[in-house]
Design an enzyme around this catalytic site. Structure first.
Site, PDB file in Angstrom:
ATOM      1  N   LYS A   1      -1.648   0.459   0.843  1.00 23.25           N
ATOM      2  CA  LYS A   1      -2.837  -0.369   0.642  1.00 23.25           C
ATOM      3  C   LYS A   1      -3.906   0.381  -0.130  1.00 23.25           C
ATOM      4  CE  LYS A   1      -1.817  -3.166   4.690  1.00 23.25           C
ATOM      5  NZ  LYS A   1      -2.033  -3.403   6.125  1.00 23.25           N
TER       6      LYS A   1
ATOM      7  N   GLY B   1       4.615   2.032   4.263  1.00 19.33           N
ATOM      8  CA  GLY B   1       3.738   1.193   5.063  1.00 19.33           C
ATOM      9  C   GLY B   1       2.347   1.058   4.475  1.00 19.33           C
ATOM     10  N   SER B   2       1.357   1.004   5.344  1.00 19.98           N
ATOM     11  CA  SER B   2      -0.009   0.669   4.923  1.00 19.98           C
ATOM     12  C   SER B   2      -0.699   1.750   4.110  1.00 19.98           C
ATOM     13  CB  SER B   2      -0.860   0.331   6.154  1.00 19.98           C
ATOM     14  OG  SER B   2      -0.386  -0.859   6.762  1.00 19.98           O
ATOM     15  N   THR B   3      -0.092   2.933   3.990  1.00 23.96           N
ATOM     16  CA  THR B   3      -0.690   3.907   3.063  1.00 23.96           C
ATOM     17  C   THR B   3      -0.711   3.334   1.653  1.00 23.96           C
ATOM     18  OG1 THR B   3       1.470   4.965   2.692  1.00 23.96           O
ATOM     19  CG2 THR B   3       0.093   5.887   4.438  1.00 23.96           C
TER      20      THR B   3
END
Length: 586
Positions: free
Chosen positions: A312, A308-310
């Site tokens: 980013k 997921g957004s980790t």
């Protein structure tokens, strides 16, 4: 006249008999041969019996003079008494050791009544398989195992039964004082004391199995194997993960603490887990407990997830390192992006241009997609490869999963990977790459063995510029104070990090109502020493009823840092407004 004739015939018969005698009075003819044969047979019979009794007597004398041995005439595994080295934590606390035990065997050829033996043994041994034991006792073989690794009381009780044809054989048994606390790191052995998982298997792979095969480990005190983990911290991390799994009604949970300067794994837990003293369980009906064996699965290093957004964090670092953006760059995130039949939108969009810190703070999919597009497909793939996120992780732990990625990268793949979808990697691998973002830009392979900073410098590899690393420390700190990282903030320790909430992939499709949550954090961000990564798999609830990473994984990180930071040697600092910075010592 008649009487005279009878007398003459009698005399004639007598003369025939006398004629049959040889000189000296011995009998000749067929009668003599029979006599000689009878005497010869009798002599041979006496000699045979004499030889047999002499042989039996000699063997009895030999047995009487030999040293007594319970299992001396029985064939068995000659390596069962082989010693394994103790396993210790970084402070010398015992994680695994050998203890002496005994196992029960039978000599079926000496068993008189198998039914009686089974009935007697059943009074001492729980869950004895009557049918299988009876079959073994009636096999007619020289040796059969009946039960391995008995307790001293069981041995005493069986001895009291006085059953002929059974005996005990000394063996080594592996004992784990901490039980399940570090089960996925330490691993376990089989009934013959051979390593099957974790660092136990690693020890065998380093030459112990070869030494054992040639008998060089029997009754030998081996040098202990010291690990990098801290048992005190490990116990806390596992406890917090187990509590989170229950509180959030999750399928699983886990966490890892990594030293950013050495790559040492200080603690790593994955729940559900298992007790290595009892790797498997048998149900009342005799079947194996499959639910219990699910605890063997180590989700931190032997499973891959879309993080997921980790991810980013890596996308922004990529843009900064390639100088396609800087901290002052503004990206238009006012409208969703349409690409190849897909629409890229933000979860909680601001519908306006965003600065790079804001893109990180608000976790903008549109912003990170734009950055990936600026770098390009080849640059994106090369950067993630450089960080070790696309290849199998190099570490001592056996059973490490290999990341998955698209066979062919297209633009839509690069865009979705920029915000953590379309690529799956292990949580431990993600923590290692995150450590490189904040430690000055050096990728250091993780280790479960002690490693000095000097040793780490030999194996480390610069993957990003020092300025990029400084910018990432700023972004982590920013998000820790203003963004989703606030849920993990611990006063005095300056925690920075990034949440990741991903729709879980089930049967090849994204489940809209099932999340895989993660949070990656560093502390203290002014001079990072440790990375903490937590995961919560398929939670049904969280803090204040939320199911996102901010409501599940981030609170886990907060509790881990609050409880373990002092043990890790990190001192809190409190800056009081209007006064100089004050360092508080415990």
């Amino acid at each position: 006249m008649i009487g005279f004739i009878v007398r003459l015939r009698s005399r004639a018969h007598f003369r025939m008999e006398v004629k049959g005698k040889a000189p000296g009075g011995t009998i000749s003819g067929s009668g003599a041969r029979r006599t000689r044969q009878a005497r010869q047979r009798l002599t041979l019979l006496i000699a045979a019996f004499a030889i047999m009794y002499v042989t039996i007597g000699a063997r009895l004398v030999q047995y009487g003079m030999a040293d007594p041995s319970v299992t001396g005439a029985i064939s068995f595994n000659t390596h069962a008494m082989a010693s394994r080295p103790d396993i210790l934590d970084r402070n010398g606390e015992l994680l695994a050791t050998d203890i002496n035990t005994v196992s029960l065997y039978a000599e079926p050829r000496k068993i008189i009544d198998a039914n009686e033996v089974v009935e007697k043994l059943a009074t001492v041994l729980p869950n004895l398989d009557w049918k299988d034991t009876h079959r073994r006792l009636q096999s007619g073989s020289a040796f059969q195992w009946l039960r391995r690794q008995l307790t001293p009381k069981q041995q005493s009780d069986i001895l009291a039964l006085g059953i002929p044809g059974i005996g005990f054989r000394p063996e080594k048994r592996r004992f784990y004082p901490g039980g399940p606390v570090a089960s996925h790191i330490v691993g376990h052995v089989n009934i013959d004391n051979l390593g099957l998982a974790g660092m136990e298997r690693y020890i065998d792979q380093q030459g112990y199995a070869d030494l054992r095969s040639v008998g060089l480990t029997s009754d030998t005190r081996l040098e202990p194997v010291r690990l990098s983990i801290d048992l005190r911290v490990q116990n806390m991390v596992r406890e917090i993960a187990a509590k989170a799994m229950v509180d959030y009604q999750a399928e699983a949970a886990g966490a890892v603490i990594l030293d950013v300067d050495t790559g040492e794994v200080i603690a790593m837990a994955s729940v559900p887990d298992y007790d290595p003293n009892q790797p498997s369980r048998t149900l009342a009906d005799g079947s194996v407990d499959k639910e219990y064996e699910k605890g063997w699965f180590n989700r931190m290093s032997n499973a891959t997830f879309e993080m997921g957004s980790t991810f980013k964090s890596f996308t922004l670092a990529m843009g900064l390192d390639a100088e396609k953006i800087n901290l002052n760059t503004v990206i238009d995130a006012s409208r969703p992006i349409r690409m190849g039949g897909f629409t890229i939108r933000d979860f909680k969009g601001k519908y306006r241009p965003l600065s790079i810190p804001e893109i990180f703070q608000y976790s903008s999919n549109i912003g990170t997609a734009d950055i990936a597009d600026r770098v390009g497909i080849e640059g994106h793939q090369e950067f993630l490869t450089r960080l070790g996120l696309l290849s199998k992780m190099d570490t001592e732990m056996p059973g490490v999963a290999t990341p998955t990625q698209p066979r062919t990268w297209k633009k839509i793949n690069s865009v979705t990977i920029s915000f953590g979808h379309g690529i799956a990697t292990t949580p431990l691998q993600t923590a290692v790459a995150a450590a490189a973002l904040i430690n000055g830009g050096n990728l250091i392979s993780p280790t479960f063995l002690p490693r000095t900073i000097e040793d780490a410098a030999i194996v480390s590899r610069a993957v990003i510029k020092e300025k990029t690393s400084a910018d990432m420390r700023y972004l982590y700190t920013w998000n820790g104070l203003k963004g989703s990282g606030r849920a993990a903030q611990v006063e005095g320790f300056n925690v920075g990090g990034k949440t990741g909430t991903a729709d879980k992939v089930i049967n090849g499709r994204y489940a809209k109502d099932i999340n895989f949550n993660a949070f990656v954090a560093g502390f203290p961000m002014d001079d990072p020493r440790y990375v903490v990564l937590t995961i919560v798999d398929a939670p049904k609830t969280g803090v204040n009823g939320g199911r996102t990473a901010a409501s599940t994984a981030a609170p886990m990180t907060k509790e881990i840092i609050a409880r373990t930071a002092a043990l890790l040697g990190t001192k809190p600092s409190f800056k009081i407004e209007g006064k100089p910075q004050m360092i508080v010592n415990y």
